[in-house]
Motif scaffolding. Structure first.
Motif: not given
Length: 646
Positions: A477-487, A521-526
């Motif tokens: 699994k991926s680590e939790r990080r800031r991700v652009d939700i639209n992208a 951006q949201l903090d989640l598991y991509p």
């Protein structure tokens, strides 16, 4: 069975009709455009001619007044006796009916003579007019034109002053009645409702057929045609809005002597009335042409589709099993060739029918074996998903244990530090504590320190065990990080779309993306949230593919909406919807409505766990059976742990 579309005859008729209609429409449009240009230019030419004529007439009127007043400005007129001057003024009033009052002011600015049509004559009044604008304007410019004024609220007047010749000259001042100019403007007509008006260089209305507008001192500088004429833009004619707000064609001409501008305008609806009549005629011809084209298209389509219908009927009989049937088409074109090929095909089918049953039996046996393999693969997939779900459960339990365990370890270490501070405080207060009590406190502190050390050691061991459980359950699994939700949404949609196209090459759907730029951006598991999106997109594609309805156009709406503390991701399709009896079970593990082999029933269950448990969000569903389904995934902007800390 799907509803049939348009027949070939209907398509041929519509194509012929469209071709003829397009030709007529293009021809009519071009004719209308040229008619519009010609009508506009003709109306503009007439307006410009009338504007120039009106400007010339006003300029000629003013020039004649200047010429008549010029009799009284010669150098020798200053030596004429006062009675002779009075006689000259009387003659001037007789020859120039537009002059209502005339004054003579000497070089010192004193009024020497005044004659009026409405008041008694005044001789040598001596009134000081040296500061009067009329006298000063005449001395500075030789000829001075005053602003337009109104007497008794009806007739317009203008002061005209001319300086005399010689040293220290005086001036002759005349009050001119501009009623003639108003009559000229009123008499101008362009068509039935066209009109003319005059403004000064500031856009103030001087003459207009509606005298009430003039008396109200109307300012027309805001009208585009007036502003352009004042600015000297060089555009002589332009389409604009009239005083009453109607669309007009406007032309103007300037009066150089006065700086006035004459405007002639005609409503656009009246100027283009011939164009509108031509438009109605074009529409009538277009309708007639469409009717004729429709009749011709029907006749042509029937002649072309007759052999095709015969070929279709023979093909249907062959399809029903009548292999002895042959298609009889006498046409010697492509359709006749196609009929010949159908007959040859029927012969070959008859020859192959004897061996067909054996081939079917072989294929049936192979299909049964493939079905057994598929069922075994499905069982393995279900088992794998069960193990994955168990791993999720293990990770959740380990995560829940880790939080209180961290609190225990942290408070144990903090308590050891507090004991050290307590010993320091006791050392500073050594004289205030009895030795026996000090000894007892030291013994208790030592026991407490040992207990806390044991708690810390065991807590670290338990924390190591929990970390190992989490590492094992979250493998890959991926680590939790800031991700652009639209992208992330757009990338997942592209993956799901290409996957659906690869699985079903003929599949197509209209995708409407409405991604809110404020989502951020949201903090989640991509990786985990991508799995959620792929499940939702895959279910939507499956739903629209299963909907069998005439004229149905598959549609998928994907949107993001930013809110104060959360972001909502919406996936809406116009597929088969979810029945009410099934809606309450869709998030249960291993529950599925897909045919056997097409789903394990774990997609929405795992998606629910990822959204709710891992990200602290919500996943909701709304549906109308047979019409549409909408999933709303709500994600918090701040992780749950940070929210509790805040």
């Amino acid at each position: 069975m799907k509803r049939r579309g348009l027949s070939l005859a209907q398509r041929l008729t519509l194509a012929f009709l469209g071709l003829v209609g397009a030709v007529l429409l293009v021809n009519g449009s071009i004719s209308m455009w040229f008619a519009y240009r010609e009508a506009t230019e003709a109306a503009v030419r007439v307006e410009q001619e009338k504007a120039d004529a009106a400007a010339d007439r006003v300029a000629q009127f003013i020039a004649e007044l200047e010429q008549q007043i010029g009799w009284t400005t010669r150098a020798d007129w200053a030596r004429v006796p006062m009675e002779q001057r009075r006689y000259d003024f009387i003659r001037l009033l007789r020859q120039a009916p537009a002059i209502s009052e005339v004054l003579y002011v000497d070089g010192e600015g004193r009024e020497r003579l005044r004659l009026s049509r409405l008041e008694p004559d005044v001789l040598d009044s001596g009134t000081d007019l040296s500061a009067d604008a009329r006298f000063r304007g005449a001395r500075e410019n030789r000829v001075w034109y005053g602003p337009v004024t109104f007497r008794r609220g009806s007739e317009p007047y203008m002061a005209l002053a001319m300086v005399h010749a010689g040293r220290n000259p005086g001036a002759t001042i005349a009050e001119v009645n501009l009623k003639l100019i108003w009559e000229v403007m009123t008499a101008i007509r362009v068509g039935g409702t066209g009109y003319a008006f005059v403004t000064d260089t500031a856009g103030r209305l001087i003459a207009h057929p509606d005298m009430s507008l003039v008396l109200r001192d109307t300012d027309l500088s805001a009208l585009p045609q007036v502003a352009g004429a004042i600015a000297g833009a060089g555009e002589r004619v332009r389409a604009a809005r009239g005083v009453d707000g109607r669309a007009v064609l406007s032309a103007h001409a300037t009066i150089p002597r006065l700086g006035w501008i004459v405007f002639v305008e005609q409503p656009t609806s009246e100027a283009l009335a011939p164009v509108y009549a031509a438009a109605y005629q074009t529409l009538a011809l277009l309708a007639l042409g469409v009717v004729v084209a429709l009749l011709a298209g029907v006749v042509l389509a029937r002649r072309l589709t007759g052999p095709i219908r015969a070929l279709q009927a023979g093909a249907e009989r062959l399809g029903q099993g009548d292999l002895a049937q042959r298609i009889d088409v006498e046409a010697r074109d492509e359709i006749g060739t196609l009929a010949l090929r159908f007959n040859e095909m029927a012969v070959r089918i008859q020859d192959a029918q004897e061996t067909l049953e054996a081939n079917v039996a072989d294929r049936t046996r192979e299909l049964a074996e493939s079905l057994d393999d598929l069922r075994a693969a499905q069982d393995r997939l279900v088992q794998t998903e069960k193990l994955a779900s168990l791993g999720q459960l293990t990770a959740g339990i380990a995560h829940e244990i880790k939080n209180p365990l961290n609190f225990v370890n942290n408070f144990a270490e903090l308590s050891i530090d507090l004991l050290a501070e307590l010993r320091d405080a006791m050392d500073r207060a050594d004289g205030a504590i009895a030795p026996a009590l000090r000894l007892e406190i030291d013994e208790l502190c030592g026991m407490l320190r040992d207990n806390l050390a044991k708690v810390t050691a065991h807590g670290r061991r338990a924390d190591s065990i929990v970390r190992n459980m989490l590492a094992h359950s979250r493998e890959g699994k991926s680590e939790r990080r800031r991700v652009d939700i639209n992208a992330l949404v757009e990338e997942s949609l592209n993956l799901a779309w290409h996957g659906a196209r690869a699985e079903r090459p003929g599949f197509n759907v209209a995708i409407d993306k409405r991604l809110d730029p404020a989502a951020g951006q949201l903090d989640l598991y991509p990786q985990e949230f991508t799995r959620v999106l792929l499940n939702l997109f895959g279910n939507a594609f499956h739903a629209v593919q299963q909907k069998d309805k005439a004229g149905f156009q598959p549609h998928l709406l994907v949107s993001t909406q930013a809110r104060a503390e959360e972001v909502v991701v919406t996936v809406r399709d116009n597929g088969t919807g979810i029945p009410e009896t099934v809606r309450s079970h869709i998030f249960e593990p291993f529950f599925t409505t897909k045919p056997p082999g097409q789903g394990t029933g774990l997609g929405l269950s795992l998606s629910h766990d990822i959204v709710v448990q891992q990200h602290g969000g919500r996943i909701e569903v709304a549906t109308a059976p047979g019409e549409w389904t909408q999933f709303n995934v709500t994600l918090p902007r701040m992780p749950a742990e940070q929210g509790r800390a805040a």
